[in-house]
Design a protein around this motif. Structure first.
Motif, short mmCIF file in Angstrom:
data_model
loop_
_atom_site.label_atom_id
_atom_site.label_comp_id
_atom_site.label_asym_id
_atom_site.label_seq_id
_atom_site.Cartn_x
_atom_site.Cartn_y
_atom_site.Cartn_z
N ALA A 102 8.06 6.76 7.09
CA ALA A 102 7.16 6.32 6.02
C ALA A 102 7.41 4.85 5.69
CB ALA A 102 7.33 7.18 4.78
N GLN A 103 8.67 4.43 5.76
CA GLN A 103 9.01 3.04 5.46
C GLN A 103 8.61 2.11 6.60
OE1 GLN A 103 13.15 3.13 4.20
NE2 GLN A 103 12.70 4.95 3.01
N LYS A 104 8.61 2.62 7.81
CA LYS A 104 8.19 1.81 8.97
C LYS A 104 6.69 1.49 8.90
CE LYS A 104 11.47 3.86 12.14
NZ LYS A 104 11.62 4.66 13.37
N ALA A 105 5.92 2.31 8.22
CA ALA A 105 4.48 2.11 8.17
C ALA A 105 4.11 0.75 7.57
CB ALA A 105 3.82 3.23 7.36
N ASN A 106 4.96 0.23 6.71
CA ASN A 106 4.67 -1.05 6.07
C ASN A 106 5.18 -2.26 6.86
OD1 ASN A 106 3.22 -0.50 3.65
ND2 ASN A 106 5.07 0.39 2.78
N LEU A 107 5.87 -2.03 7.98
CA LEU A 107 6.46 -3.15 8.72
C LEU A 107 5.46 -4.21 9.19
CD1 LEU A 107 9.40 -1.54 10.73
CD2 LEU A 107 9.48 -2.92 8.65
N PRO A 108 4.29 -3.85 9.72
CA PRO A 108 3.35 -4.91 10.12
C PRO A 108 2.95 -5.82 8.95
CG PRO A 108 2.72 -2.84 11.13
CD PRO A 108 3.80 -2.53 10.13
N LEU A 109 2.68 -5.24 7.80
CA LEU A 109 2.33 -6.04 6.64
C LEU A 109 3.53 -6.85 6.17
CD1 LEU A 109 0.43 -6.95 4.40
CD2 LEU A 109 1.00 -4.83 3.16
N LEU A 110 4.72 -6.26 6.17
CA LEU A 110 5.92 -6.98 5.76
C LEU A 110 6.17 -8.18 6.67
CD1 LEU A 110 8.18 -3.91 4.99
CD2 LEU A 110 7.34 -5.58 3.33
N LYS A 111 5.96 -8.00 7.95
CA LYS A 111 6.14 -9.11 8.90
C LYS A 111 5.16 -10.22 8.59
CE LYS A 111 7.13 -10.17 13.65
NZ LYS A 111 7.93 -11.28 13.24
N GLU A 112 3.91 -9.85 8.35
CA GLU A 112 2.88 -10.84 8.03
C GLU A 112 3.24 -11.61 6.76
OE1 GLU A 112 -1.63 -10.52 6.42
OE2 GLU A 112 -1.13 -9.25 8.15
N LEU A 113 3.71 -10.89 5.74
CA LEU A 113 4.02 -11.52 4.44
C LEU A 113 5.26 -12.41 4.53
CD1 LEU A 113 3.34 -8.50 2.07
CD2 LEU A 113 1.97 -10.58 2.28
N THR A 114 6.24 -12.03 5.34
CA THR A 114 7.48 -12.79 5.41
C THR A 114 7.47 -13.89 6.47
OG1 THR A 114 8.50 -11.14 6.85
CG2 THR A 114 8.89 -10.91 4.47
N ASP A 115 6.53 -13.83 7.40
CA ASP A 115 6.46 -14.86 8.46
C ASP A 115 6.21 -16.26 7.92
OD1 ASP A 115 7.13 -13.49 10.74
OD2 ASP A 115 5.08 -13.21 11.43
N PRO B 215 0.83 -1.20 0.00
CA PRO B 215 0.00 0.00 0.00
C PRO B 215 0.88 1.26 0.00
CG PRO B 215 -0.73 -1.53 1.70
CD PRO B 215 0.57 -2.05 1.17
N ALA B 216 0.43 2.26 -0.71
CA ALA B 216 1.16 3.54 -0.74
C ALA B 216 1.12 4.18 0.65
CB ALA B 216 0.53 4.47 -1.77
N VAL B 217 2.19 4.88 0.99
CA VAL B 217 2.30 5.53 2.29
C VAL B 217 2.63 7.00 2.08
CG1 VAL B 217 3.59 5.62 4.47
CG2 VAL B 217 3.13 3.41 3.39
N ARG B 218 1.86 7.87 2.76
CA ARG B 218 2.13 9.31 2.70
C ARG B 218 3.15 9.68 3.77
NH1 ARG B 218 -1.55 12.79 0.07
NH2 ARG B 218 -3.29 11.63 -0.80
N TYR B 219 4.11 10.49 3.38
CA TYR B 219 5.06 11.04 4.34
C TYR B 219 4.34 12.05 5.21
CZ TYR B 219 9.14 9.10 1.90
OH TYR B 219 10.07 8.26 1.36
N LYS B 220 4.71 12.14 6.47
CA LYS B 220 4.04 13.06 7.40
C LYS B 220 4.49 14.50 7.23
CE LYS B 220 3.08 9.62 10.92
NZ LYS B 220 3.36 9.15 12.26
N LYS B 221 5.77 14.73 6.95
CA LYS B 221 6.30 16.09 6.93
C LYS B 221 6.55 16.63 5.54
CE LYS B 221 8.44 15.33 11.40
NZ LYS B 221 9.66 15.14 12.14
N GLN B 222 6.29 15.83 4.52
CA GLN B 222 6.52 16.26 3.15
C GLN B 222 5.32 15.89 2.30
OE1 GLN B 222 10.37 14.87 1.58
NE2 GLN B 222 10.81 14.17 3.63
N ARG B 223 5.15 16.60 1.20
CA ARG B 223 4.10 16.23 0.25
C ARG B 223 4.68 15.16 -0.67
NH1 ARG B 223 -0.31 18.35 -0.78
NH2 ARG B 223 -0.09 18.34 -3.05
N LYS B 224 4.81 13.97 -0.10
CA LYS B 224 5.49 12.87 -0.78
C LYS B 224 4.74 11.57 -0.51
CE LYS B 224 10.40 11.66 -1.09
NZ LYS B 224 11.69 11.89 -0.45
#
Length: 144
Positions: A129-142, A71-80
C-alpha cells in the motif's frame, strides 16, 4: 473500513525516507510511521502524532521544506485505507536518537529499528500500500 494515517518523512540530506521496523514482525517488514487516528483526530494530526510516538521526531521541530497530503490508498488484502502525508526536511537527522514511545501491551516498544531508504529500497522493503505512492513521491521529490 479502517483508516491508518502515516508520514513519508523524506530527508533531502539523506535522499531517503525514514522507515520503521515493527517489533516482532518479519525481518523484511518495514513501514512508514503510521497508525490509527484517535477519536475526532484529523488524519494529519494522527500521522504527525504517530511519527512522534514511533520515532521521537516532532514535526514542529523540523525545518520543513514541503508538506503535502497524498492520495488515499486501499490495502489489497485488508479493509484498510492509508491516508498519508509527505514531509520533506533538510534537518540533520543522521545522529537523531530515534526512540519509540508507543508500547505494545505495555511490554515492549512497537518499533525496534529505524532506517533511511531510497526509492529502490522503498520498492523492496515497504508495504504494498505504501509502494503505491512511490511514483508520485519521486515526482514531488525530484525537484528538491
Amino acid at each position: 473500513m479502517v483508516v491508518t494515517c502515516g508520514v513519508y518523512l523524506y530527508s533531502t540530506l539523506q535522499k531517503a525516507f525514514l522507515l520503521c521496523h515493527a517489533t516482532r514482525s518479519r525481518m523484511t517488514m518495514w513501514s512508514i510511521p503510521k497508525g490509527l487516528p484517535d477519536e475526532n483526530e484529523s488524519c494529519r494530526d494522527a500521522a504527525f502524532r504517530e511519527l512522534y510516538e514511533e520515532t521521537g521526531i516532532e514535526v514542529n521541530t523540523l525545518h520543513v521544506l514541503y508538506e503535502s497530503q497524498l492520495p488515499a490508498v486501499r490495502y489489497k488484502k485488508q479493509r484498510k485505507l492509508l491516508e498519508s502525508f509527505l514531509v520533506v526536511t533538510d534537518t540533520e537527522l543522521n545522529d537523531f536518537p530515534f526512540r519509540c514511545r508507543s508500547m505494545v501491551d505495555e511490554k515492549f516498544p512497537e518499533v525496534d529499528r529505524f532506517r533511511w531508504a531510497g526509492f529502490e529500497e522503498m520498492e523492496k522493503l515497504a508495504h504494498e500500500a505504501q509502494k503505491a505512492n512511490l511514483p508520485l513521491l519521486k515526482e514531488l521529490t525530484d525537484t528538491l
